[in-house]
Design an enzyme around this catalytic site. Sequence first.
Site, PDB file in Angstrom:
ATOM      1  N   CYS A  65       0.871  -1.172   0.000  1.00 46.44           N
ATOM      2  CA  CYS A  65       0.000   0.000   0.000  1.00 46.44           C
ATOM      3  C   CYS A  65       0.906   1.219   0.000  1.00 46.44           C
ATOM      4  CB  CYS A  65      -0.920   0.001   1.218  1.00 46.44           C
ATOM      5  SG  CYS A  65      -1.933   1.492   1.377  1.00 46.44           S
ATOM      6  N   CYS A 116      -5.135   5.709  -4.282  1.00 44.87           N
ATOM      7  CA  CYS A 116      -4.440   4.426  -4.154  1.00 44.87           C
ATOM      8  C   CYS A 116      -3.005   4.653  -4.616  1.00 44.87           C
ATOM      9  CB  CYS A 116      -5.126   3.350  -4.992  1.00 44.87           C
ATOM     10  SG  CYS A 116      -4.232   1.770  -5.027  1.00 44.87           S
TER      11      CYS A 116
END
Length: 336
Positions: free
Chosen positions: A80, A232
């Site tokens: 991430c 993201c």
Amino acid sequence: MVQLHKVHGSQNHFFLLDQTELATELSDPELVTLAQQMTNPQTGILNGADCLLVVNRSEHSNVLGQMRVINADGSEASMCGNGLRTVARYLADKHHLDDFRVETLTADLQVSRQPDLAKDVPAFSVEISPVRFNQAALPFDNLGVSQLIDTPVSAFIPGLTFSAIAVPNPHLISFVPEEELTNGDIGTLGTMLNSPNDYFPDGVNVNFAHILGPNQLFVRTFERGVGFTNACGTGMSATSLAFVLTHPELAAAEQPITVYNPGGMVKTIVHHHTDRDWIDLIGNATETHVIEVNEEALHQANVTATNTTITETGETVAYQNFVTNLPQMAAVSVKE
């Protein structure tokens, strides 16, 4: 009492738990249950979050700590990028270091403190790698090709082309007109490919990107295990690499690319070499709240407004001031 931290990168919101500060670390089932409880806006505090970031000790040499990413649905993400920036800041502040490596599920990645994006908006750069294009790495099937690079896929959306890149999270990318950002196609495709389907058996993050000009993009992401997110990090990184590969007249490796998203803005630098690709992702690492809670509540997945003490840091206002003048893109404008 122990501390949790509410943090965000481009308003991709997380709770951060440092297990090295606990008397007894949570088991994997406990982490999954805690993530599901805390990230849920109905059962968690502070309107929930997208993921739970878990900081552990690392046994790797020359690595400061380990990051794990537990999604809102209880699945574990291999990486991430937005979360890694916040973990990098946490570890940098804790250990008084500005340049080090962090262990993730698939690689040890370089991170470093960068000049603030604006007053009281700390920034970090994180390495996004490894990069893979092959069918097995994503994986995908029944598309008639071994790689997807700017390829029409009529089974998805006729008239659009798609690229598939693992960084190492799997990403499907399409460069689209502005109206495609909001007409519902990305949600329909993201839902289809993250339900049982014939093409991406493990699901995939779906990114629609609108080209704003040379070295400038707006990216909207439907994230596997989460749904729509404000941003993201790995998606913006993979999309930047696809931008360089498919639109060389507008983007180039080794040059900063500005990537806007519904939660703010980041910079990326694509490194495209014959033997290796990687991306530098540079953006905010904001801490909005510090939460004090009894350790037993973590083990019981019972972190609520009634058994916590929550302190605001003041960084929310600074970030809001930063995003005020960023470009707005139709109905997916920068938002809190």
